[in-house]
Write a protein that holds these residues in place. Structure first.
Motif, PDB file in Angstrom:
ATOM      1  N   LEU A  24       0.916  -1.255  -0.080  1.00 31.15           N
ATOM      2  CA  LEU A  24      -0.116  -0.014  -0.173  1.00 31.15           C
ATOM      3  C   LEU A  24       0.837   1.412  -0.059  1.00 31.15           C
ATOM      4  CD1 LEU A  24      -2.836  -0.779   2.477  1.00 31.15           C
ATOM      5  CD2 LEU A  24      -2.869  -1.334   0.017  1.00 31.15           C
ATOM      6  N   THR A  25       1.891   1.207   0.578  1.00 30.27           N
ATOM      7  CA  THR A  25       2.886   2.409   0.843  1.00 30.27           C
ATOM      8  C   THR A  25       3.584   2.463  -0.504  1.00 30.27           C
ATOM      9  OG1 THR A  25       3.250   2.031   3.329  1.00 30.27           O
ATOM     10  CG2 THR A  25       4.805   3.405   1.952  1.00 30.27           C
ATOM     11  N   GLU A  26       3.933   1.643  -1.220  1.00 31.42           N
ATOM     12  CA  GLU A  26       4.583   1.719  -2.280  1.00 31.42           C
ATOM     13  C   GLU A  26       3.644   2.113  -3.487  1.00 31.42           C
ATOM     14  OE1 GLU A  26       7.267  -0.224   0.379  1.00 31.42           O
ATOM     15  OE2 GLU A  26       5.150  -0.757  -0.246  1.00 31.42           O
ATOM     16  N   ALA A  27       2.402   1.469  -3.443  1.00 36.50           N
ATOM     17  CA  ALA A  27       1.299   2.195  -4.535  1.00 36.50           C
ATOM     18  C   ALA A  27       1.134   3.376  -4.281  1.00 36.50           C
ATOM     19  CB  ALA A  27       0.292   1.062  -4.208  1.00 36.50           C
ATOM     20  N   ALA A  28       0.807   3.728  -3.084  1.00 38.03           N
ATOM     21  CA  ALA A  28       0.728   5.242  -2.807  1.00 38.03           C
ATOM     22  C   ALA A  28       1.774   6.243  -3.490  1.00 38.03           C
ATOM     23  CB  ALA A  28       0.395   5.671  -1.453  1.00 38.03           C
ATOM     24  N   VAL A  36      -0.536  16.084  -4.005  1.00 35.29           N
ATOM     25  CA  VAL A  36      -0.641  14.502  -4.498  1.00 35.29           C
ATOM     26  C   VAL A  36      -0.233  13.420  -3.415  1.00 35.29           C
ATOM     27  CG1 VAL A  36      -0.100  15.398  -6.657  1.00 35.29           C
ATOM     28  CG2 VAL A  36       1.609  14.935  -5.378  1.00 35.29           C
ATOM     29  N   ASP A  37       0.592  14.072  -2.302  1.00 31.91           N
ATOM     30  CA  ASP A  37       0.917  13.195  -1.156  1.00 31.91           C
ATOM     31  C   ASP A  37      -0.367  12.737  -0.318  1.00 31.91           C
ATOM     32  OD1 ASP A  37       3.342  12.991  -1.934  1.00 31.91           O
ATOM     33  OD2 ASP A  37       3.983  14.712  -1.042  1.00 31.91           O
ATOM     34  N   THR A  38      -1.566  13.476  -0.431  1.00 30.93           N
ATOM     35  CA  THR A  38      -2.808  13.217   0.182  1.00 30.93           C
ATOM     36  C   THR A  38      -3.690  12.552  -0.677  1.00 30.93           C
ATOM     37  OG1 THR A  38      -2.486  15.276   1.748  1.00 30.93           O
ATOM     38  CG2 THR A  38      -4.808  13.904   1.427  1.00 30.93           C
ATOM     39  N   LEU A  39      -3.699  12.986  -2.048  1.00 30.12           N
ATOM     40  CA  LEU A  39      -4.628  12.291  -3.098  1.00 30.12           C
ATOM     41  C   LEU A  39      -3.992  11.000  -3.316  1.00 30.12           C
ATOM     42  CD1 LEU A  39      -4.999  14.764  -5.908  1.00 30.12           C
ATOM     43  CD2 LEU A  39      -6.588  13.877  -4.620  1.00 30.12           C
ATOM     44  N   GLY A  67      -6.373   3.778  -1.120  1.00 34.91           N
ATOM     45  CA  GLY A  67      -7.346   3.328  -0.315  1.00 34.91           C
ATOM     46  C   GLY A  67      -8.921   2.960  -0.865  1.00 34.91           C
ATOM     47  N   ALA A  68      -9.237   4.011  -1.774  1.00 33.18           N
ATOM     48  CA  ALA A  68     -10.644   3.696  -2.337  1.00 33.18           C
ATOM     49  C   ALA A  68     -10.827   2.448  -3.425  1.00 33.18           C
ATOM     50  CB  ALA A  68     -10.879   5.123  -2.970  1.00 33.18           C
ATOM     51  N   VAL A  69      -9.484   2.336  -3.981  1.00 38.33           N
ATOM     52  CA  VAL A  69      -9.821   1.403  -4.949  1.00 38.33           C
ATOM     53  C   VAL A  69      -9.320   0.103  -4.348  1.00 38.33           C
ATOM     54  CG1 VAL A  69      -8.194   0.403  -6.930  1.00 38.33           C
ATOM     55  CG2 VAL A  69      -8.571   3.099  -6.968  1.00 38.33           C
ATOM     56  N   ARG A  70      -8.591  -0.119  -3.392  1.00 38.28           N
ATOM     57  CA  ARG A  70      -8.173  -1.345  -2.561  1.00 38.28           C
ATOM     58  C   ARG A  70      -9.577  -1.924  -1.899  1.00 38.28           C
ATOM     59  NH1 ARG A  70      -7.358  -3.093   2.529  1.00 38.28           N
ATOM     60  NH2 ARG A  70      -6.463  -5.195   2.790  1.00 38.28           N
ATOM     61  N   MET A  71     -10.323  -1.006  -1.468  1.00 39.87           N
ATOM     62  CA  MET A  71     -11.651  -1.274  -1.130  1.00 39.87           C
ATOM     63  C   MET A  71     -12.408  -2.058  -2.076  1.00 39.87           C
ATOM     64  SD  MET A  71     -11.909  -0.785   2.183  1.00 39.87           S
ATOM     65  CE  MET A  71     -13.309  -0.939   2.517  1.00 39.87           C
ATOM     66  N   GLN A  72     -12.370  -1.815  -3.241  1.00 34.95           N
ATOM     67  CA  GLN A  72     -13.119  -2.410  -4.280  1.00 34.95           C
ATOM     68  C   GLN A  72     -12.837  -4.076  -4.492  1.00 34.95           C
ATOM     69  OE1 GLN A  72     -15.521  -0.786  -6.453  1.00 34.95           O
ATOM     70  NE2 GLN A  72     -15.203   0.569  -4.543  1.00 34.95           N
ATOM     71  N   PHE A  73     -11.388  -4.113  -4.006  1.00 33.03           N
ATOM     72  CA  PHE A  73     -10.878  -5.441  -4.143  1.00 33.03           C
ATOM     73  C   PHE A  73     -10.604  -6.218  -3.057  1.00 33.03           C
ATOM     74  CE2 PHE A  73      -9.354  -3.245  -7.957  1.00 33.03           C
ATOM     75  CZ  PHE A  73      -9.323  -4.081  -9.028  1.00 33.03           C
ATOM     76  N   ALA A  74     -10.808  -5.731  -1.791  1.00 29.16           N
ATOM     77  CA  ALA A  74     -10.929  -6.286  -0.415  1.00 29.16           C
ATOM     78  C   ALA A  74     -11.294  -7.650  -0.282  1.00 29.16           C
ATOM     79  CB  ALA A  74     -11.441  -5.357   0.672  1.00 29.16           C
ATOM     80  N   ASP A  75     -12.281  -8.045  -0.751  1.00 28.84           N
ATOM     81  CA  ASP A  75     -13.107  -9.273  -0.385  1.00 28.84           C
ATOM     82  C   ASP A  75     -12.512 -10.124  -1.645  1.00 28.84           C
ATOM     83  OD1 ASP A  75     -14.418 -11.573   0.046  1.00 28.84           O
ATOM     84  OD2 ASP A  75     -16.302 -10.944  -0.313  1.00 28.84           O
ATOM     85  N   ARG A  76     -11.493 -11.177  -1.188  1.00 25.40           N
ATOM     86  CA  ARG A  76     -10.874 -12.074  -2.135  1.00 25.40           C
ATOM     87  C   ARG A  76     -11.724 -13.295  -2.623  1.00 25.40           C
ATOM     88  NH1 ARG A  76      -9.040 -16.887  -0.145  1.00 25.40           N
ATOM     89  NH2 ARG A  76      -9.206 -17.153   1.802  1.00 25.40           N
ATOM     90  N   ASN A  77     -12.783 -13.424  -1.801  1.00 25.83           N
ATOM     91  CA  ASN A  77     -13.955 -14.346  -2.257  1.00 25.83           C
ATOM     92  C   ASN A  77     -14.821 -14.022  -3.371  1.00 25.83           C
ATOM     93  OD1 ASN A  77     -12.603 -16.607  -0.861  1.00 25.83           O
ATOM     94  ND2 ASN A  77     -13.659 -15.790   0.948  1.00 25.83           N
ATOM     95  N   SER A  78     -14.959 -12.644  -3.678  1.00 29.11           N
ATOM     96  CA  SER A  78     -15.882 -12.317  -4.382  1.00 29.11           C
ATOM     97  C   SER A  78     -15.398 -11.954  -5.978  1.00 29.11           C
ATOM     98  CB  SER A  78     -16.611 -10.801  -3.935  1.00 29.11           C
ATOM     99  OG  SER A  78     -15.708 -10.046  -4.167  1.00 29.11           O
TER     100      SER A  78
END
Length: 198
Positions: A127-131, A153-156, A162-173
């Motif tokens: 997550l840190t490297e992705a940001a 940009v350091d806040t954006l 975080g917003a995109v990761r939430m879309q992928f958070a459920d590994r079973n879906s």
């Protein structure tokens, strides 16, 4: 295959660990599961790594290093396509891979987190490297006038990750559709991007 020499044993073990992680999650990731998946004797893992947590730490750091390559490719896109499209494609590729599972692995194992803190004292690996990758790209777009210079940009960047990761958070879906990820990205960037609409 027990007792057989393995070419590129470390990479083969990393790939086996990823398959176990993606299939069954962090709790199923054991040294036996990894060596069974790799088709080798358990001793092979211990010949290359001091212990299983050392193996997991190297797995995480190895996979984090891949983000550097993605970051360079994304930065090269600055000025082409659309900002939201470039962020969407890169973040979908990142989180559509083993990255989400790696984040789950790191957060579920105290000893692994402790080892990783020695190399990376802040943030959550991946997550840190992705940001940082997204921030670097947005900075390149600022240089081209497509993102305002005053944009933080350091806040954006972490907000986007975080917003995109939430879309992928459920590994079973089922993974989210690109359109859903694009909608999230455009919402976070709303009013900031200066580029013609397609």
């Amino acid at each position: 295959m027990t007792g057989t020499a393995i070419r590129d044993a470390r990479e083969q073990l990393f790939e086996a660990a990823e398959r176990v992680l993606l299939r069954a999650g962090p709790s199923a990731l054991t040294s036996r599961a990894v060596t069974t998946e790799a088709g080798c004797a358990k001793g092979v893992l211990h010949r290359h790594f001091a212990d299983f947590d050392a193996f997991l730490a190297e797995l995480v750091l190895n996979r984090v290093a891949r983000i550097d390559g993605q970051g360079a490719a994304l930065r090269d896109l600055a000025g082409s396509g659309t900002v939201a499209g470039n962020v969407t494609a890169t973040s979908t590729s990142l989180f559509g891979s083993v990255a989400v599972a790696i984040v789950g692995l790191v957060t579920s194992r105290d000893e692994l987190r402790a080892r990783l803190r020695a190399a990376r004292p802040t943030g959550v690996p991946v997550l840190t490297e992705a940001a940082a990758m997204i921030a670097s790209y947005l900075t390149a777009e600022q240089e081209r006038g497509r993102v305002p210079v005053e944009a933080d940009v350091d806040t954006l960047a972490p907000a986007l990750i975080g917003a995109v990761r939430m879309q992928f958070a459920d590994r079973n879906s089922t993974p989210p559709k690109t359109e859903a990820v694009h909608r999230v990205v455009t919402t976070v960037l709303a009013g900031l991007v200066r580029e013609p609409r397609p």
